[in-house]
Design a protein around this motif. Structure first.
Motif, PDB file in Angstrom:
ATOM      1  N   GLY A  71       0.818  -1.214   0.000  1.00  4.76           N
ATOM      2  CA  GLY A  71       0.000   0.000   0.000  1.00  4.76           C
ATOM      3  C   GLY A  71       0.845   1.254   0.000  1.00  4.76           C
ATOM      4  N   LYS A  72       1.927   1.206   0.764  1.00  7.49           N
ATOM      5  CA  LYS A  72       2.831   2.355   0.815  1.00  7.49           C
ATOM      6  C   LYS A  72       3.447   2.597  -0.564  1.00  7.49           C
ATOM      7  N   ILE A  73       3.834   1.532  -1.229  1.00 11.10           N
ATOM      8  CA  ILE A  73       4.432   1.656  -2.551  1.00 11.10           C
ATOM      9  C   ILE A  73       3.390   2.109  -3.575  1.00 11.10           C
ATOM     10  N   LEU A  74       2.167   1.577  -3.490  1.00 11.87           N
ATOM     11  CA  LEU A  74       1.093   2.013  -4.391  1.00 11.87           C
ATOM     12  C   LEU A  74       0.832   3.503  -4.223  1.00 11.87           C
ATOM     13  N   GLY A  75       0.778   3.960  -2.971  1.00 16.51           N
ATOM     14  CA  GLY A  75       0.565   5.383  -2.691  1.00 16.51           C
ATOM     15  C   GLY A  75       1.693   6.239  -3.244  1.00 16.51           C
ATOM     16  N   PHE A  76       2.912   5.747  -3.092  1.00 16.10           N
ATOM     17  CA  PHE A  76       4.077   6.465  -3.620  1.00 16.10           C
ATOM     18  C   PHE A  76       3.974   6.584  -5.130  1.00 16.10           C
ATOM     19  N   ASN A  77       3.639   5.484  -5.792  1.00 13.59           N
ATOM     20  CA  ASN A  77       3.525   5.503  -7.252  1.00 13.59           C
ATOM     21  C   ASN A  77       2.431   6.452  -7.716  1.00 13.59           C
ATOM     22  N   GLU A  78       1.312   6.441  -7.021  1.00 17.82           N
ATOM     23  CA  GLU A  78       0.203   7.323  -7.377  1.00 17.82           C
ATOM     24  C   GLU A  78       0.598   8.789  -7.215  1.00 17.82           C
ATOM     25  N   ALA A  79       1.265   9.098  -6.114  1.00 22.07           N
ATOM     26  CA  ALA A  79       1.716  10.476  -5.876  1.00 22.07           C
ATOM     27  C   ALA A  79       2.745  10.887  -6.923  1.00 22.07           C
ATOM     28  N   GLU A  80       3.629   9.970  -7.268  1.00 23.90           N
ATOM     29  CA  GLU A  80       4.651  10.253  -8.268  1.00 23.90           C
ATOM     30  C   GLU A  80       4.021  10.585  -9.623  1.00 23.90           C
ATOM     31  N   LYS A  81       3.024   9.802 -10.024  1.00 25.99           N
ATOM     32  CA  LYS A  81       2.332  10.058 -11.289  1.00 25.99           C
ATOM     33  C   LYS A  81       1.583  11.388 -11.254  1.00 25.99           C
ATOM     34  N   LYS A  82       0.944  11.682 -10.115  1.00 33.10           N
ATOM     35  CA  LYS A  82       0.194  12.935  -9.985  1.00 33.10           C
ATOM     36  C   LYS A  82       1.132  14.136 -10.093  1.00 33.10           C
ATOM     37  N   ILE A  83       2.256  14.071  -9.419  1.00 38.88           N
ATOM     38  CA  ILE A  83       3.225  15.169  -9.465  1.00 38.88           C
ATOM     39  C   ILE A  83       3.772  15.330 -10.877  1.00 38.88           C
ATOM     40  N   GLU A  84       4.069  14.199 -11.517  1.00 33.99           N
ATOM     41  CA  GLU A  84       4.582  14.233 -12.885  1.00 33.99           C
ATOM     42  C   GLU A  84       3.573  14.890 -13.827  1.00 33.99           C
ATOM     43  N   ASN A  85       2.301  14.523 -13.692  1.00 33.23           N
ATOM     44  CA  ASN A  85       1.262  15.117 -14.537  1.00 33.23           C
ATOM     45  C   ASN A  85       1.084  16.601 -14.269  1.00 33.23           C
ATOM     46  N   GLU A  86       1.180  17.002 -13.008  1.00 36.90           N
ATOM     47  CA  GLU A  86       1.065  18.420 -12.657  1.00 36.90           C
ATOM     48  C   GLU A  86       2.207  19.219 -13.274  1.00 36.90           C
ATOM     49  N   ILE A  87       3.404  18.670 -13.233  1.00 39.10           N
ATOM     50  CA  ILE A  87       4.565  19.350 -13.818  1.00 39.10           C
ATOM     51  C   ILE A  87       4.395  19.471 -15.332  1.00 39.10           C
ATOM     52  N   LYS A  88       3.951  18.379 -15.960  1.00 45.58           N
ATOM     53  CA  LYS A  88       3.714  18.419 -17.411  1.00 45.58           C
ATOM     54  C   LYS A  88       2.686  19.486 -17.767  1.00 45.58           C
TER      55      LYS A  88
END
Length: 101
Positions: A71-88
């Motif tokens: 769950g911790k890793i899933l949350g990390f991946n989700e946050a990483e994708k969200k941040i990446e999309n926001e930057i894009k």
């Protein structure tokens, strides 16, 4: 450093507390971590991960820890994708605004 190593980077005191809580040795803890890593890498959605954990026949403590790590890793991946999309999105908006000038 990859996202799996953050769990192992916890202090030795933290490992000791987790081992006491789960009534296991540190080698057992590392083994559970490896199992969680393997389960996570083989499955890409929460349902599949939970199903795999339940099918393995772990006791409640082991299953809880493995689920927590995944769950911790899933949350990390989700946050990483969200941040990446926001930057894009911000870069796209900045480029779009610059091209109008």
């Amino acid at each position: 450093m990859n996202k799996f190593d953050t769990f192992l980077e916890a202090s030795s005191f933290e490992h000791e507390k987790i081992c006491n809580l789960l009534e296991c040795s540190e080698s057992d803890l590392i083994s559970l971590y490896s199992k969680a890593k393997k389960i996570y890498q083989q499955n890409d959605c929460t349902y599949d991960i939970l199903l795999k954990i339940l099918q393995q026949g772990y006791n409640v403590r082991e299953a809880t820890l493995i689920g927590f790590i995944c769950g911790k890793i899933l949350g990390f991946n989700e946050a990483e994708k969200k941040i990446e999309n926001e930057i894009k999105e911000k870069l796209f908006k900045a480029f779009k605004n610059n091209s109008r000038l």
